[in-house]
Design an enzyme around this catalytic site. Structure first.
Site, PDB file in Angstrom:
ATOM      1  N   GLN A 164       0.761  -1.152   0.012  1.00 43.04           N
ATOM      2  CA  GLN A 164      -0.032  -0.043   0.166  1.00 43.04           C
ATOM      3  C   GLN A 164       0.922   1.111  -0.044  1.00 43.04           C
ATOM      4  O   GLN A 164       0.508   2.089  -0.564  1.00 43.04           O
ATOM      5  CB  GLN A 164      -0.866  -0.039   1.222  1.00 43.04           C
ATOM      6  CG  GLN A 164      -2.005   0.976   1.216  1.00 43.04           C
ATOM      7  CD  GLN A 164      -3.053   1.013   0.270  1.00 43.04           C
ATOM      8  OE1 GLN A 164      -3.406  -0.076  -0.166  1.00 43.04           O
ATOM      9  NE2 GLN A 164      -3.274   2.005  -0.506  1.00 43.04           N
ATOM     10  N   ALA A 185      -5.521   4.745  -0.611  1.00 45.16           N
ATOM     11  CA  ALA A 185      -5.629   4.696   0.728  1.00 45.16           C
ATOM     12  C   ALA A 185      -4.171   5.150   1.151  1.00 45.16           C
ATOM     13  O   ALA A 185      -3.118   4.667   0.849  1.00 45.16           O
ATOM     14  CB  ALA A 185      -6.047   3.536   1.374  1.00 45.16           C
ATOM     15  N   SER A 190      -6.324   0.936   4.514  1.00 45.25           N
ATOM     16  CA  SER A 190      -6.898  -0.034   3.654  1.00 45.25           C
ATOM     17  C   SER A 190      -7.411  -1.183   4.403  1.00 45.25           C
ATOM     18  O   SER A 190      -6.820  -1.773   4.979  1.00 45.25           O
ATOM     19  CB  SER A 190      -5.685  -0.515   2.489  1.00 45.25           C
ATOM     20  OG  SER A 190      -6.542  -1.296   1.525  1.00 45.25           O
ATOM     21  N   HIS A 192      -8.076  -3.844   2.938  1.00 41.97           N
ATOM     22  CA  HIS A 192      -7.367  -4.747   2.271  1.00 41.97           C
ATOM     23  C   HIS A 192      -6.271  -5.570   3.341  1.00 41.97           C
ATOM     24  O   HIS A 192      -6.035  -6.584   3.153  1.00 41.97           O
ATOM     25  CB  HIS A 192      -6.872  -4.708   0.963  1.00 41.97           C
ATOM     26  CG  HIS A 192      -7.914  -4.656  -0.232  1.00 41.97           C
ATOM     27  ND1 HIS A 192      -8.209  -5.827  -0.702  1.00 41.97           N
ATOM     28  CD2 HIS A 192      -8.786  -3.664  -0.637  1.00 41.97           C
ATOM     29  CE1 HIS A 192      -9.366  -5.433  -1.680  1.00 41.97           C
ATOM     30  NE2 HIS A 192      -9.538  -4.192  -1.566  1.00 41.97           N
ATOM     31  N   ASP A 199     -11.496  -7.888  -3.400  1.00 44.56           N
ATOM     32  CA  ASP A 199     -12.326  -7.476  -4.693  1.00 44.56           C
ATOM     33  C   ASP A 199     -12.764  -8.580  -5.722  1.00 44.56           C
ATOM     34  O   ASP A 199     -11.774  -9.589  -5.683  1.00 44.56           O
ATOM     35  CB  ASP A 199     -11.420  -6.440  -5.136  1.00 44.56           C
ATOM     36  CG  ASP A 199     -11.058  -5.303  -4.629  1.00 44.56           C
ATOM     37  OD1 ASP A 199     -11.866  -5.007  -3.648  1.00 44.56           O
ATOM     38  OD2 ASP A 199     -10.124  -4.827  -4.634  1.00 44.56           O
ATOM     39  N   GLU A 248     -18.990   0.482  -4.244  1.00 44.63           N
ATOM     40  CA  GLU A 248     -18.228  -0.467  -4.755  1.00 44.63           C
ATOM     41  C   GLU A 248     -18.604  -1.983  -4.663  1.00 44.63           C
ATOM     42  O   GLU A 248     -18.591  -2.536  -3.712  1.00 44.63           O
ATOM     43  CB  GLU A 248     -16.669  -0.438  -3.939  1.00 44.63           C
ATOM     44  CG  GLU A 248     -15.856   0.782  -3.988  1.00 44.63           C
ATOM     45  CD  GLU A 248     -14.497   0.623  -3.631  1.00 44.63           C
ATOM     46  OE1 GLU A 248     -14.242  -0.357  -3.180  1.00 44.63           O
ATOM     47  OE2 GLU A 248     -13.838   1.562  -3.567  1.00 44.63           O
ATOM     48  N   TRP A 250     -18.097  -4.457  -5.860  1.00 47.52           N
ATOM     49  CA  TRP A 250     -17.062  -5.495  -6.079  1.00 47.52           C
ATOM     50  C   TRP A 250     -16.439  -6.012  -4.783  1.00 47.52           C
ATOM     51  O   TRP A 250     -15.551  -6.529  -4.672  1.00 47.52           O
ATOM     52  CB  TRP A 250     -15.955  -5.139  -7.215  1.00 47.52           C
ATOM     53  CG  TRP A 250     -15.129  -4.025  -6.761  1.00 47.52           C
ATOM     54  CD1 TRP A 250     -14.127  -3.976  -6.104  1.00 47.52           C
ATOM     55  CD2 TRP A 250     -15.470  -2.708  -6.903  1.00 47.52           C
ATOM     56  NE1 TRP A 250     -13.583  -2.739  -6.069  1.00 47.52           N
ATOM     57  CE2 TRP A 250     -14.301  -1.876  -6.642  1.00 47.52           C
ATOM     58  CE3 TRP A 250     -16.448  -2.141  -8.055  1.00 47.52           C
ATOM     59  CZ2 TRP A 250     -14.600  -0.548  -6.964  1.00 47.52           C
ATOM     60  CZ3 TRP A 250     -16.323  -0.621  -8.232  1.00 47.52           C
ATOM     61  CH2 TRP A 250     -15.385   0.019  -7.665  1.00 47.52           C
ATOM     62  N   HIS A 251     -16.449  -4.865  -4.019  1.00 47.07           N
ATOM     63  CA  HIS A 251     -15.662  -5.079  -2.411  1.00 47.07           C
ATOM     64  C   HIS A 251     -16.292  -5.807  -1.548  1.00 47.07           C
ATOM     65  O   HIS A 251     -17.293  -4.983  -0.998  1.00 47.07           O
ATOM     66  CB  HIS A 251     -14.947  -3.737  -2.208  1.00 47.07           C
ATOM     67  CG  HIS A 251     -14.191  -3.811  -1.095  1.00 47.07           C
ATOM     68  ND1 HIS A 251     -12.858  -3.334  -1.099  1.00 47.07           N
ATOM     69  CD2 HIS A 251     -14.606  -3.810   0.195  1.00 47.07           C
ATOM     70  CE1 HIS A 251     -12.392  -3.324   0.319  1.00 47.07           C
ATOM     71  NE2 HIS A 251     -13.336  -3.734   1.109  1.00 47.07           N
TER      72      HIS A 251
HETATM   73 ZN   LIG Z   1     -11.190  -3.356  -2.581  1.00 50.47          ZN
END
Ligand SMILES: [Zn+2]
Length: 276
Positions: A164, A185, A190, A192, A199, A248, A250-251
């Site tokens: 990141q 981010a 983040s 993630h 995702d 989002e 997809w997240h």
């Molecule tokens: Zn994401």
């Protein structure tokens, strides 16, 4: 004519910039969550043992969702560290990491594994990983999708602080700090990095991480069924003022079945579910 052309180019560039924001927004800033399943189990097992003289505690013991909310309440799970509001429950399945709440410096999830699901790429990469409980839930989600003729591909899961950081530095170096903060981010913020988010897209839309996925049969199926496997659509439509991110589809973020079902049924966000 050439003026028109310039104008068209300018519009194209603007659209391009906007789509980068969409693509990288929340995905740049995902937060980790941790396993609260122990808490849940305690809540489920303990009711009989819970003291009856405290009615509130008794209710919580009988209600695993309330117990999760109490244990992970936003106000109770943050403290100042190195001048940043830092989460104190980084390993919880319900940790909330966002623009206002960082992971502890250098945080790495304890139990990253590679889920056995189809990815949109074939090479080895850290982004194939998730925390164990989340990875197992993702496998069930993907298997169920397949049974329903829904083809999903995993695109990007775990993202380390280091990666990141280099992503963010790249934007700062090439586009400046202000632009960087809009599209990526700040390291440590983040979701993630928690290992609880991934995702997901579909070959039907070319595996892109764009809002068009939300309109596809696969995106719609995901929105309707993710909670059955413990995932939520972390950045819902019209949630920007609360989550800090645009929609989002997809997240997805693992929070466990109880919390995911509550968030889904109440059409809410993780931030609101945990008290904000
Ligand atoms: Zn994401």
């Amino acid at each position: 004519m050439s003026r028109m052309k310039h104008r068209r180019t300018a519009i194209m560039l603007l659209l391009l910039a906007m789509s980068s924001v969409l693509i990288l927004g929340g995905c740049g800033t995902d937060t980790p969550k941790e396993n609260s399943s122990e808490t849940t189990q305690t809540g489920e097992i303990d009711p009989a043992l819970a003291p009856n003289d405290d009615s509130e505690a008794g209710e919580e013991a009988n209600d695993p969702v309330a117990a999760l909310q109490t244990e992970n309440a936003l106000a109770q799970t943050v403290e100042q560290q190195n001048g940043k509001a830092t989460v104190t429950n980084a390993e919880s399945n319900l940790v909330v990491v966002n623009k206002e709440r960082s992971l502890p410096d250098g945080y790495e999830p304890p139990d990253l594994v590679e889920p056995n699901v189809k990815f949109s790429f074939s090479e080895a990469h850290e982004k194939r990983h998730m925390r164990k409980e989340a990875a197992e839930a993702l496998e069930k989600l993907f298997a169920n999708a397949e049974e329903n003729n829904i083809e999903l591909n995993a695109v990007s899961g775990y993202r380390s602080y280091k990666r990141q950081q280099s992503l963010y530095s790249y934007y700062v170096d090439t586009q400046g700090e202000e632009y960087a903060s809009r599209v990526s981010a700040v390291p440590g913020t983040s979701e993630h990095q928690t290992g609880l988010a991934i995702d997901v897209s579909s070959p039907s839309v070319g595996n892109v991480l764009e809002q068009v996925f939300g309109d596809s049969a696969e995106g719609k199926w995901l929105a309707q069924h993710a909670h059955e496997f413990g995932f939520i659509i972390r950045y819902p439509e019209d949630g920007e003022s609360i989550t800090g991110y645009l929609y989002e589809p997809w997240h997805i973020r693992y929070v466990g079945v109880e919390a995911a079902t509550a968030v889904y049924n109440n059409k809410t966000t993780l931030e609101q579910f945990l008290g904000e």
